[in-house]
Design an enzyme around this catalytic site. Structure first.
Site, PDB file in Angstrom:
ATOM      1  N   GLU A 258       0.900  -1.231   0.045  1.00 23.15           N
ATOM      2  CA  GLU A 258      -0.102  -0.026   0.013  1.00 23.15           C
ATOM      3  C   GLU A 258       0.980   1.348  -0.030  1.00 23.15           C
ATOM      4  O   GLU A 258       1.487   1.397   1.085  1.00 23.15           O
ATOM      5  CB  GLU A 258      -0.833   0.092   1.340  1.00 23.15           C
ATOM      6  CG  GLU A 258      -2.084  -1.198   1.474  1.00 23.15           C
ATOM      7  CD  GLU A 258      -2.794  -1.243   0.457  1.00 23.15           C
ATOM      8  OE1 GLU A 258      -3.318   0.061  -0.147  1.00 23.15           O
ATOM      9  OE2 GLU A 258      -3.649  -2.274   0.095  1.00 23.15           O
ATOM     10  N   CYS A 291      -2.482   8.975   2.558  1.00 24.36           N
ATOM     11  CA  CYS A 291      -2.061   8.630   1.446  1.00 24.36           C
ATOM     12  C   CYS A 291      -2.982   8.848   0.336  1.00 24.36           C
ATOM     13  O   CYS A 291      -2.690   8.959  -1.069  1.00 24.36           O
ATOM     14  CB  CYS A 291      -1.603   7.074   1.527  1.00 24.36           C
ATOM     15  SG  CYS A 291      -2.992   6.073   2.390  1.00 24.36           S
TER      16      CYS A 291
HETATM   17  P1  NAD Z   1       8.518   4.812   4.573  1.00 24.92           P
HETATM   18  O1  NAD Z   1       8.389   3.954   3.317  1.00 24.92           O
HETATM   19  O2  NAD Z   1       9.835   5.624   4.678  1.00 24.92           O
HETATM   20  O3  NAD Z   1       8.264   3.836   5.763  1.00 24.92           O
HETATM   21  C1  NAD Z   1       7.359   2.822   5.994  1.00 24.92           C
HETATM   22  C2  NAD Z   1       7.718   1.673   6.709  1.00 24.92           C
HETATM   23  O4  NAD Z   1       8.803   0.871   6.395  1.00 24.92           O
HETATM   24  C3  NAD Z   1       8.413   2.044   8.263  1.00 24.92           C
HETATM   25  O5  NAD Z   1       7.992   1.135   9.214  1.00 24.92           O
HETATM   26  C4  NAD Z   1       9.922   2.120   7.881  1.00 24.92           C
HETATM   27  O6  NAD Z   1      10.450   1.790   9.236  1.00 24.92           O
HETATM   28  C5  NAD Z   1       9.844   0.772   7.065  1.00 24.92           C
HETATM   29  N1  NAD Z   1      11.171   0.665   6.092  1.00 24.92           N
HETATM   30  C6  NAD Z   1      11.936   1.778   5.691  1.00 24.92           C
HETATM   31  N2  NAD Z   1      12.882   1.136   4.830  1.00 24.92           N
HETATM   32  C7  NAD Z   1      12.856   0.263   4.955  1.00 24.92           C
HETATM   33  C8  NAD Z   1      13.446  -1.032   4.307  1.00 24.92           C
HETATM   34  N3  NAD Z   1      14.557  -0.796   3.551  1.00 24.92           N
HETATM   35  N4  NAD Z   1      13.044  -2.384   4.530  1.00 24.92           N
HETATM   36  C9  NAD Z   1      12.007  -2.609   5.253  1.00 24.92           C
HETATM   37  N5  NAD Z   1      11.272  -1.712   5.818  1.00 24.92           N
HETATM   38  C10 NAD Z   1      11.531  -0.635   5.795  1.00 24.92           C
HETATM   39  O7  NAD Z   1       7.194   5.706   4.836  1.00 24.92           O
HETATM   40  P2  NAD Z   1       6.744   6.655   5.971  1.00 24.92           P
HETATM   41  O8  NAD Z   1       7.638   7.821   5.745  1.00 24.92           O
HETATM   42  O9  NAD Z   1       6.948   5.979   7.071  1.00 24.92           O
HETATM   43  O10 NAD Z   1       5.278   6.971   5.551  1.00 24.92           O
HETATM   44  C11 NAD Z   1       4.715   7.817   4.367  1.00 24.92           C
HETATM   45  C12 NAD Z   1       4.365   7.170   2.950  1.00 24.92           C
HETATM   46  O11 NAD Z   1       3.600   5.873   3.483  1.00 24.92           O
HETATM   47  C13 NAD Z   1       4.036   7.871   2.134  1.00 24.92           C
HETATM   48  O12 NAD Z   1       4.509   7.749   0.976  1.00 24.92           O
HETATM   49  C14 NAD Z   1       2.420   7.511   2.005  1.00 24.92           C
HETATM   50  O13 NAD Z   1       1.828   7.780   1.037  1.00 24.92           O
HETATM   51  C15 NAD Z   1       2.511   6.008   2.360  1.00 24.92           C
HETATM   52  N6  NAD Z   1       1.299   5.580   2.945  1.00 24.92           N
HETATM   53  C16 NAD Z   1       0.268   4.760   2.387  1.00 24.92           C
HETATM   54  C17 NAD Z   1      -0.847   4.261   2.691  1.00 24.92           C
HETATM   55  C18 NAD Z   1      -1.581   3.172   2.013  1.00 24.92           C
HETATM   56  O14 NAD Z   1      -2.422   2.755   2.254  1.00 24.92           O
HETATM   57  N7  NAD Z   1      -1.545   3.407   0.674  1.00 24.92           N
HETATM   58  C19 NAD Z   1      -1.402   4.728   3.976  1.00 24.92           C
HETATM   59  C20 NAD Z   1      -0.370   5.621   4.660  1.00 24.92           C
HETATM   60  C21 NAD Z   1       0.958   5.994   4.035  1.00 24.92           C
END
Ligand code: NAD
Length: 490
Positions: A258, A291
């Site tokens: 997502e 999002c």
């Molecule tokens: P992010 O991608 O930086 O991190 C998301 C999660 O992934 C965190 O728990 C982070 O610690 C983990 N992570 C980071 N690098 C990783 C790796 N290499 N391997 C495994 N896990 C890793 O995103 P964010 O800054 O926490 O959140 C914002 C983003 O989330 C925005 O792009 C937003 O659109 C998206 N989002 C999407 C939805 C949806 O349902 N489509 C909902 C909420 C947020």
């Protein structure tokens, strides 16, 4: 009052500190100050959580006993609801939620969503008979089973932690999987508190585990690489989602993603209440950190100047209504972190450099507090080729793009890497519906309809992701299908 108790690791039904004793700070976005501490899970903690979830899946009855799971999860949903006050307090302090935002997606939306998932459980078919068929002269009696995938690692972002955690954990547990939840470094307490409630609800040890970690990638990378983890359910940025998909290929993991969005809000020239449709398109709820937020407002050229004037008035009126920690009607607070503040401010700089017209906002607002406050911001005269129209900003920034006619609006809407949500408003429902059907995105609201609810599938087209959450589809994501044919000789 603005402090949180420690967010601990939760493995095999026990709360614990990290094996190496490490802790990290939880920052309150309203103040920029430390609000609490979390245990900082490392490699050995992650190994233990995987073993615990694996054992609970392989050696207990959790995956087989549908009625028992439903009973436990129903109790869990009820107890979570009883903890609404505590959940809201956590969302306010670690995620920067305003109280009024708690009544929507942050808390009530999540609690309602959990109830919806439980209702949807009865629509899930775990086993079905298929018609008998004679093959090469032998009668075959056949059935199809839908079996839980196994150990699920749920990796979640910081924006609406309870909502996203429930969408994954609730659905995966109802499906019969066991879960390891890895929350974002900014929001460990919500995940750890969910484990406290799980204990009270009687979830068996090992079925649900939580790994807070200060390093964004360390624990997640280990979960993705582990052959003992069957599925990654990830919500977060598209860049990290793509990386996880590549890494997951090594062990042929099921990977559900997502991801980000740049959704459109198309207001047509015949919108019955044009002023309301335009004014309510301000990107302000939870400082735009959603999002599926429709952050591109598409307005007909014939009413463009009028729309810009309406927006200016609406933003001016809103200025005194945000950034108040105590006010029950407030729906917008700070952005999550200094890092996010800087990222959003950089996009605001880029927008100006690209030639967009700053209609309102664009600056930091230290008068609202010592935390990470950015003024609600709106750019007009935006061209869909600009970076501020193409890239996800994830802050309180709306871009306004004029269009010629319906066809042009659809062209602009679909000229995007993303495809998560969208809205169309028109006095002619058939016209709006025709447009909704042409938008390449996973959930579309027509004339203000609620297309994002716990009993509807949610997910993205294109770079907004793979898979669906919520609804019975969200539970079925965590199942895999097996066909069995029994030959009846003689
Ligand atoms: P992010 O991608 O930086 O991190 C998301 C999660 O992934 C965190 O728990 C982070 O610690 C983990 N992570 C980071 N690098 C990783 C790796 N290499 N391997 C495994 N896990 C890793 O995103 P964010 O800054 O926490 O959140 C914002 C983003 O989330 C925005 O792009 C937003 O659109 C998206 N989002 C999407 C939805 C949806 O349902 N489509 C909902 C909420 C947020």
């Amino acid at each position: 009052m603005h402090s949180l108790s420690d967010a601990l690791i939760f493995i095999d039904g026990e709360f614990k500190q990290a094996d190496n004793g490490a802790m990290f700070d939880i920052i309150n976005p309203w103040t920029g100050q430390i609000a609490g501490c979390a245990a900082d899970a490392g490699t050995s903690d992650t190994t233990a959580a995987i073993a615990s979830a694996r054992h609970a899946f392989d050696k207990t009855n959790w995956k087989h006993d549908h009625a028992y799971r439903l009973e436990v999860m129903t109790r869990y949903a009820k107890l979570l609801r009883e903890k609404r006050t505590e959940l809201l307090q956590i969302a306010r302090i670690e995620a920067g939620a305003a109280v009024g935002a708690g009544a929507r997606a942050h808390i009530d939306g999540a609690l309602d969503g959990m109830d919806d998932l439980i209702q949807c459980f009865n629509q899930v078919v775990f086993e079905e008979q298929r018609p008998n068929r004679t093959v090469n002269g032998t009668l075959n009696v056949r059935k199809v089973r839908h079996e839980p995938l196994g150990v699920v690692a749920a990796i979640t972002p910081w924006n609406v932690p309870l909502y996203v955690n429930v969408g994954k954990v609730g659905a995966a547990l109802l499906a019969g999987c066991t879960v390891i939840l890895k929350p974002a470094p900014d929001t460990p307490k919500m995940a750890s508190f969910m484990a406290e409630v799980a204990v009270a609800a009687g979830l068996p040890g090992g079925v649900f585990n939580v790994l807070p970690s200060s390093d964004p990638a360390l624990v997640g990378e280990q979960l993705v690489a582990s052959p003992l983890v069957d599925c990654i359910s990830f919500t977060g940025s598209t860049a990290v989602g793509k990386h996880i998909m590549r890494q997951g290929a090594e062990t042929m993991k099921r990977v559900f993603l997502e991801l980000g969005g740049k959704s459109v809000n198309i207001v047509l020239d015949d919108a019955p209440d044009f002023t309301m449709a335009i004014a309510s398109s301000m990107v302000v709820f939870h400082a735009g950190q959603g999002c599926a937020y429709p952050t591109r407002l598409l307005v007909p050229k014939s009413r463009y100047q009028e729309a810009c004037a309406i927006l200016q008035g609406a933003y001016a009126h809103f200025d005194s209504q945000w950034g108040d920690f105590e006010e029950p009607t407030c729906i917008m607070g700070p952005v999550i972190s200094a890092k996010q503040r800087d990222r959003v401010m950089e996009y605001i700089r880029v927008g100006q450099e690209e030639g967009a017209r700053l209609l309102t906002g664009g600056e930091l607002r230290p008068d609202k507090g010592d935390g990470f406050f950015i003024a609600p911001t709106c750019f007009a005269d935006v061209d869909n080729t600009m970076r501020i129209a193409r890239e996800e900003i994830f802050g309180p920034v709306l871009v306004v793009i004029p269009f010629e006619d319906d066809e042009d609006a659809i062209r602009i809407a679909n000229d995007s890497d993303y495809g998560l949500g969208g809205m169309v408003t028109s006095g002619d429902e058939a016209r709006a519906l025709r447009m909704a059907e042409q938008i390449e995105a996973g959930c579309i609201s027509v004339n203000g309809g609620m297309s994002i609810l716990g009993d509807l599938p949610f997910g993205g087209y294109k770079s907004s992701g793979i898979g669906r959450e919520w609804g019975h589809e969200g539970i079925e994501e965590f199942l895999q299908t097996k066909a069995i044919a029994i030959a009846k000789h003689g």
